[in-house]
Design an enzyme around this catalytic site. Structure first.
Site, PDB file in Angstrom:
ATOM      1  N   LYS A  36       0.845  -1.200   0.000  1.00 54.55           N
ATOM      2  CA  LYS A  36       0.000   0.000   0.000  1.00 54.55           C
ATOM      3  C   LYS A  36       0.875   1.241   0.000  1.00 54.55           C
ATOM      4  O   LYS A  36       1.668   1.456   0.918  1.00 54.55           O
ATOM      5  CB  LYS A  36      -0.919  -0.022   1.225  1.00 54.55           C
ATOM      6  CG  LYS A  36      -1.770   1.240   1.343  1.00 54.55           C
ATOM      7  CD  LYS A  36      -2.830   1.122   2.416  1.00 54.55           C
ATOM      8  CE  LYS A  36      -3.567   2.442   2.561  1.00 54.55           C
ATOM      9  NZ  LYS A  36      -4.675   2.380   3.516  1.00 54.55           N
ATOM     10  N   LYS A  52      -2.265  -1.774  -3.721  1.00 59.95           N
ATOM     11  CA  LYS A  52      -3.148  -0.602  -3.730  1.00 59.95           C
ATOM     12  C   LYS A  52      -2.326   0.669  -3.858  1.00 59.95           C
ATOM     13  O   LYS A  52      -1.336   0.795  -3.132  1.00 59.95           O
ATOM     14  CB  LYS A  52      -3.917  -0.602  -2.410  1.00 59.95           C
ATOM     15  CG  LYS A  52      -4.825   0.575  -2.200  1.00 59.95           C
ATOM     16  CD  LYS A  52      -5.368   0.560  -0.799  1.00 59.95           C
ATOM     17  CE  LYS A  52      -6.136   1.838  -0.561  1.00 59.95           C
ATOM     18  NZ  LYS A  52      -6.332   2.138   0.819  1.00 59.95           N
TER      19      LYS A  52
END
Ligand code: PBG
Length: 327
Positions: free
Chosen positions: A194, A247
């Site tokens: 992330k 992500k």
């Protein structure tokens, strides 16, 4: 012309193109991010995410029905609490917004697969993803609260938990707490890769979770880095993550591919709020064909190696898959 190999031969008709297609999609792999909020009888549209809403618990069934009708059978809940404090108590309160939403949905939609985002930023007054020690997010002190949050979600009916805070060691901390509490079969999907990304902007408006000071760069990853992403993925698998997420998605397709090649667990990708908002804005101006762009972006994520996609377009994609427009 002496051409033995003519790649165009396999592009001659739609039937043939579909026969030789390399990437196939299934609505079973879609997860819809859904915002639930405290209060009563309210459905608020999120200004920076046209077509996306925040629901109070008594109104969330409308959306869950629409999802099921479209063929989407998994949701990820994000909570928007009425009150926030320094230690994010509403994140792990049994009466917190996500816990109540889970208990409701578990009964009203027993076949829906319920996943929760485990983080503190929507619940802390300072908007950071853990608890503070002076101005620094205290990693180890945050772990106990994140684990408590995950446990409270599972106790309220979550089928899977998805930590997104980016503290070191959170997967292990959550796994340990779930196991000693008897939830050995509950999977963890880790937001392992992330990045600290401007693509989360619209989400932070939606959840009111922008940090009050500083940024998230001391815990989310620097977007220049590739090996670090692989390191995070490998670490989380070792700590017990059952699914690894990358992500955002669109600008990180290389990471989806790298992670897919290095680990043996399923890879999920989150096409985040900024990706959706950009498509919506361009489409509203008549500059792009929204449906075709949506399909092309989704196919890119699967082609890169993801087998699960979290997207605000889950319903529309499921319908396109059903109608044979994609996959
Ligand atoms: C919570 C969290 C965020 C998103 C998912 N979980 C925001 C953030 O990290 O700032 C972003 C999702 C999106 O942009 O669609 N930490």
């Amino acid at each position: 012309m002496d051409l033995t190999i003519r790649p165009r031969r396999l592009r001659g008709s739609e039937t043939l193109r579909r026969m030789v297609r390399e990437t196939r999609m299934d609505a079973a792999s879609l997860i819809y991010p859904m915002f639930v909020m405290d209060g009563e009888n309210k459905v608020d549209e999120i200004p920076s995410l046209p077509g996306q809403y925040r629901y109070t618990v008594d109104r969330m069934d409308e959306e869950l029905d629409r999802l099921e009708n479209a063929g989407v059978h998994a949701v990820m809940f994000f909570g928007i609490p009425a009150v926030k404090d320094e230690v994010g108590s509403q994140a792990y309160s049994p009466e917190g917004i996500v816990q109540r939403a889970l208990r409701h949905a578990r009964v009203s939609h027993p076949d829906m697969y319920l996943i929760t985002d485990v983080c503190m930023c929507e619940y802390t007054s300072h908007g950071h993803c853990g608890v503070l020690c002076d101005q620094y997010v205290d990693n180890d002190a945050s772990l106990a609260l994140l684990a408590q949050t995950a446990l409270s979600h599972v106790e309220a009916g979550a089928d899977m938990v998805a930590p997104s805070d980016m503290m070191d060691g959170r997967v292990r901390a959550i796994r340990e707490v779930l196991d000693v509490s008897g939830y050995v079969t509950t999977p963890i999907m880790s937001y392992a890769v992330k990045y600290a990304s401007a693509f989360y902007g619209p989400f932070r408006d939606a959840a009111g979770s922008a940090p009050a000071f500083g940024d998230r760069k001391t815990y989310q990853m620097d977007f220049h880095n590739r090996h670090e992403g692989i390191k995070e993925a490998l670490l989380d698998v070792r700590e017990g993550a059952d699914i690894i997420m990358v992500k955002p998605a669109m600008s990180y397709l290389d990471m989806i591919r790298d992670v897919r090649e290095r680990i043996e667990v399923p890879v999920a990708a989150y096409s985040v709020s900024g990706e959706y908002a950009m498509v919506k804005a361009a489409a509203a101006n008549g500059w792009i064909d929204e449906e075709r762009i949506m399909c092309e972006m989704a196919a890119g994520v699967y082609r890169a190696g993801a087998s699960i996609l979290l997207t605000y377009y889950a319903k529309e994609l499921a319908v396109c898959i059903r109608e044979g427009k994609i996959g």
